[in-house]
Scaffold this active site. Structure first.
Site, PDB file in Angstrom:
ATOM      1  N   HIS A 186      48.173  42.322  52.962  1.00 46.07           N
ATOM      2  CA  HIS A 186      49.305  43.157  52.552  1.00 46.07           C
ATOM      3  C   HIS A 186      50.513  42.309  52.171  1.00 46.07           C
ATOM      4  O   HIS A 186      51.223  42.614  51.231  1.00 46.07           O
ATOM      5  CB  HIS A 186      49.707  44.095  53.702  1.00 46.07           C
ATOM      6  CG  HIS A 186      49.036  45.414  53.613  1.00 46.07           C
ATOM      7  ND1 HIS A 186      48.742  46.169  54.714  1.00 46.07           N
ATOM      8  CD2 HIS A 186      48.613  46.118  52.556  1.00 46.07           C
ATOM      9  CE1 HIS A 186      48.161  47.281  54.334  1.00 46.07           C
ATOM     10  NE2 HIS A 186      48.071  47.279  53.026  1.00 46.07           N
ATOM     11  N   ASP A 448      34.572  39.445  38.776  1.00 46.10           N
ATOM     12  CA  ASP A 448      33.197  39.458  39.268  1.00 46.10           C
ATOM     13  C   ASP A 448      32.279  38.586  38.422  1.00 46.10           C
ATOM     14  O   ASP A 448      31.341  37.977  38.950  1.00 46.10           O
ATOM     15  CB  ASP A 448      32.666  40.899  39.327  1.00 46.10           C
ATOM     16  CG  ASP A 448      33.162  41.589  40.580  1.00 46.10           C
ATOM     17  OD1 ASP A 448      33.019  40.998  41.666  1.00 46.10           O
ATOM     18  OD2 ASP A 448      33.719  42.687  40.477  1.00 46.10           O
ATOM     19  N   ARG A 458      34.299  35.907  45.921  1.00 48.52           N
ATOM     20  CA  ARG A 458      35.704  35.924  45.504  1.00 48.52           C
ATOM     21  C   ARG A 458      36.671  36.037  46.666  1.00 48.52           C
ATOM     22  O   ARG A 458      37.870  35.847  46.482  1.00 48.52           O
ATOM     23  CB  ARG A 458      35.942  37.037  44.466  1.00 48.52           C
ATOM     24  CG  ARG A 458      35.561  38.404  44.942  1.00 48.52           C
ATOM     25  CD  ARG A 458      35.487  39.387  43.795  1.00 48.52           C
ATOM     26  NE  ARG A 458      36.780  39.984  43.495  1.00 48.52           N
ATOM     27  CZ  ARG A 458      36.955  41.005  42.667  1.00 48.52           C
ATOM     28  NH1 ARG A 458      35.902  41.518  42.022  1.00 48.52           N
ATOM     29  NH2 ARG A 458      38.133  41.505  42.448  1.00 48.52           N
ATOM     30  N   CYS A 495      39.533  42.854  31.371  1.00 47.47           N
ATOM     31  CA  CYS A 495      40.531  43.421  32.279  1.00 47.47           C
ATOM     32  C   CYS A 495      40.596  42.695  33.624  1.00 47.47           C
ATOM     33  O   CYS A 495      41.313  43.121  34.523  1.00 47.47           O
ATOM     34  CB  CYS A 495      40.270  44.909  32.506  1.00 47.47           C
ATOM     35  SG  CYS A 495      38.693  45.243  33.309  1.00 47.47           S
TER      36      CYS A 495
HETATM   37  C1  PEP Z   1      36.724  42.358  37.655  1.00 48.95           C
HETATM   38  O1  PEP Z   1      35.717  42.192  38.335  1.00 48.95           O
HETATM   39  O2  PEP Z   1      37.196  41.487  36.892  1.00 48.95           O
HETATM   40  C2  PEP Z   1      37.455  43.628  37.713  1.00 48.95           C
HETATM   41  C3  PEP Z   1      38.429  43.910  36.878  1.00 48.95           C
HETATM   42  O3  PEP Z   1      37.115  44.480  38.687  1.00 48.95           O
HETATM   43  P1  PEP Z   1      37.527  44.317  40.236  1.00 48.95           P
HETATM   44  O4  PEP Z   1      38.471  43.140  40.324  1.00 48.95           O
HETATM   45  O5  PEP Z   1      38.154  45.592  40.625  1.00 48.95           O
HETATM   46  O6  PEP Z   1      36.217  44.069  40.868  1.00 48.95           O
HETATM   47 MG    MG Z   2      34.777  43.897  39.276  1.00 59.09          MG
END
Ligand code: PEP
Ligand code: MG
Length: 534
Positions: A186, A448, A458, A495
């Protein structure tokens, strides 16, 4: 730690970007003193009052915070009302323990459980419990929460609890370096939202820093430099100068459409993780919403019903004023568990029932979400995005469910529209075979994609450096996906966090991407990086 002519460099992990030159000041928490015990009845009364008082303090503090800060404090207030948490404390008081010792014994046990929990969510919540433990304890011991009276710029602490973070005057302190912490806690989220540089995981920082000393907090590189040499200071001054100039240039570009040096247009959409932040983002600064992580709507462990979801999606479409809005179906699992929805005790949650895999075995939850999305699609160009797709059959199965939902809405005479369906490309198998998928668009999830390509979890700081977005294998998968999308004639964007990092923009544009979805706070800097390309 490395040491050169008195300069000591401590290596940690960046939790919030920034660069500060100042004085590092150690923050050591005060030792606890025990109260004398009264009778169990008296101690119970003291505890009840202390909890009520702590709750009032939290309410008061919450009133002076923005929504994100207030929500974190409300979580703590809710813990103070949690009977399952409090019952063992009262039971310990009944055995004759003084209220403060009973409180500490039980809450410390909970903290250990949270800390040792399998998933990041609970590990991050351990900070909230610690925070709460100390607040109630100060009341029980007749102290108001200690004010941090530091005469310095960079706070160095074992850890910083969320309420402690919120109480600090960040116009006086300019950054923090923590021995513990994690980039997903947080405090890290709060620091990023407020632009306060934060480095975590500096294990021996407090042992090394016995008293205040000149320092550089190089959050950009996840380092704390104690006693910097003149050479280091000169290098940092150059970087600070460049950052300042960049900030000014980014501010001047923020309202303009993004274009490369050669004038090629690049669409910049934003990631709406917390739809409430949109209130502060002028819509004209972006080309729409490229990712809405709907799992954050479920953060209190309850699934909002279809009507409540519809209202959230409707607000996003209304905010976007005709620009595209991509809303991702639930991506629970992995490091985003939802009690009662995700599967407990998986041997490796990142490789388990996550995203669409989970949605397809809980179709009622997915159908409710599709229903809300199809209703909101009647109001503007809403697009549905499916996370964690590995094989074409998963997209086909979601499409079949959407078709069923659309028929139901039509039969009921409820206003709706058919949204486009796209998918995240974040599993290497999907990136390598993109042309097999029947979708309207792709959005590359670099977070990911990097994790699965480099085999680096990650959420594990020990392998952060190996999870390198510049790894040629990662860039090759991005390039192949972009090329496949072009052959198929469908849109493609990226994204993941890579798109929000100005330094990665040239690589992404080299891969052929011309549509990026970024964190709202990074729009200006990304536009500047685009402007400098080519
Ligand atoms: C990603 O994996 O890059 C993604 C945008 O999704 P999240 O970070 O929510 O897994
Ligand atoms: Mg993802």
């Amino acid at each position: 730690m490395t040491e050169t002519s008195g300069e000591r460099i401590l290596e940690g992990v960046c939790a919030a970007d920034g660069l500060v030159v100042g004085r590092a000041v150690p923050l050591v928490s005060s030792a606890h003193v025990h109260r004398a015990a009264g009778s169990p009845g008296e101690e119970r009364g003291v505890l009840v009052q202390a909890i009520a008082h702590a709750s009032e303090q939290l309410d008061k503090l919450a009133q002076s915070q923005d929504e994100m800060g207030a929500e974190i404090l409300e979580f703590q207030t809710a813990l103070l009302e949690d009977e399952d948490l409090l019952a063992p404390v009262y039971a310990a008081v009944e055995t004759g323990l003084p209220a403060d010792q009973a409180w500490m014994r039980v809450i410390d046990g909970e903290i250990v459980e949270y800390r040792e929990g399998e998933d990041d969510y609970f590990r991050a919540r351990a900070d909230d419990l610690l925070d709460l433990r100390d607040r109630v304890l100060s009341v029980l011991q007749g102290k108001e929460p200690a004010r941090i009276e530091l005469d310095g710029d960079i706070i160095v602490a074992r850890d910083l609890t969320p309420s402690r973070f919120l109480e600090l005057d960040w116009s006086v302190y300019r950054g923090a370096a923590l021995c513990g912490g994690s980039p997903t806690s947080h405090v890290a989220i709060l620091a990023r939202a407020r632009g306060i540089p934060l480095v975590v995981g500096l294990e021996d920082a407090l042992e090394t820093l016995q008293e205040a000393c000149p320092a550089v907090l190089d959050a950009e590189s996840g380092r704390l430099i104690l006693g910097p040499t003149p050479g280091t200071l000169e290098e940092i001054a150059g970087r600070l100068h460049a950052r300042k100039a960049d900030d000014a240039a980014a501010r001047s570009l923020i309202g303009e459409a993004a274009a490369t040096a050669r004038g090629e247009h690049v669409e910049i959409l934003i990631n709406a993780d917390d739809p409430r932040v949109l209130a502060e983002v002028p819509v004209a600064q972006c080309d729409g919403i490229g990712l809405t992580r709907t799992e954050f709507l479920f953060s209190d462990g309850m699934l909002p019903d279809a009507q409540k979801q519809y209202e959230v999606y409707r607000d996003l479409v209304t905010w976007a004023e005709g620009r595209p809005v991509i809303i991702r179906t639930l991506d629970a699992g992995g490091d985003k568990p939802i009690p009662g929805v995700t599967v407990d005790d998986e041997s490796n949650p990142f490789l388990g029932l996550r995203g669409v895999r989970l949605s397809l075995i809980t179709p009622e939850v997915l159908k409710q979400q599709l229903r809300a999305l199809a209703r909101a699609a009647a109001l503007g160009p809403l697009k549905i995005m499916i996370p964690m797709v590995t094989v074409p059959e998963e997209v086909d199965a979601v499409r079949a469910l959407l078709n069923a939902v659309l028929s139901e809405l039509a039969a009921e005479g409820v206003a709706h529209a058919r949204p486009q369906i796209g998918m995240m490309v974040e599993v290497p198998a999907a990136a390598l075979t993109a042309e097999r998928f029947k979708v309207d668009f792709f959005s590359i999830g670099s977070n990911d994609l990097i994790q699965y390509t480099t085999a680096c979890a990650r959420d594990n700081p020990a392998v952060t450096r190996l999870a390198n977005p510049k790894n040629p294998a990662v860039l090759e998968l991005i390039r192949r996906t972009v090329e496949a999308a072009a052959r198929m004639g469908v849109e493609v964007s990226l994204c993941g966090d890579m798109a929000s990092d100005p330094e990665r923009i040239p690589d992404l544009l080299d891969c052929g991407l011309r549509r990026l979805s970024v964190a709202p706070a990074q729009v200006g800097r990304v536009k500047l990086a685009v402007r400098r390309y080519g």
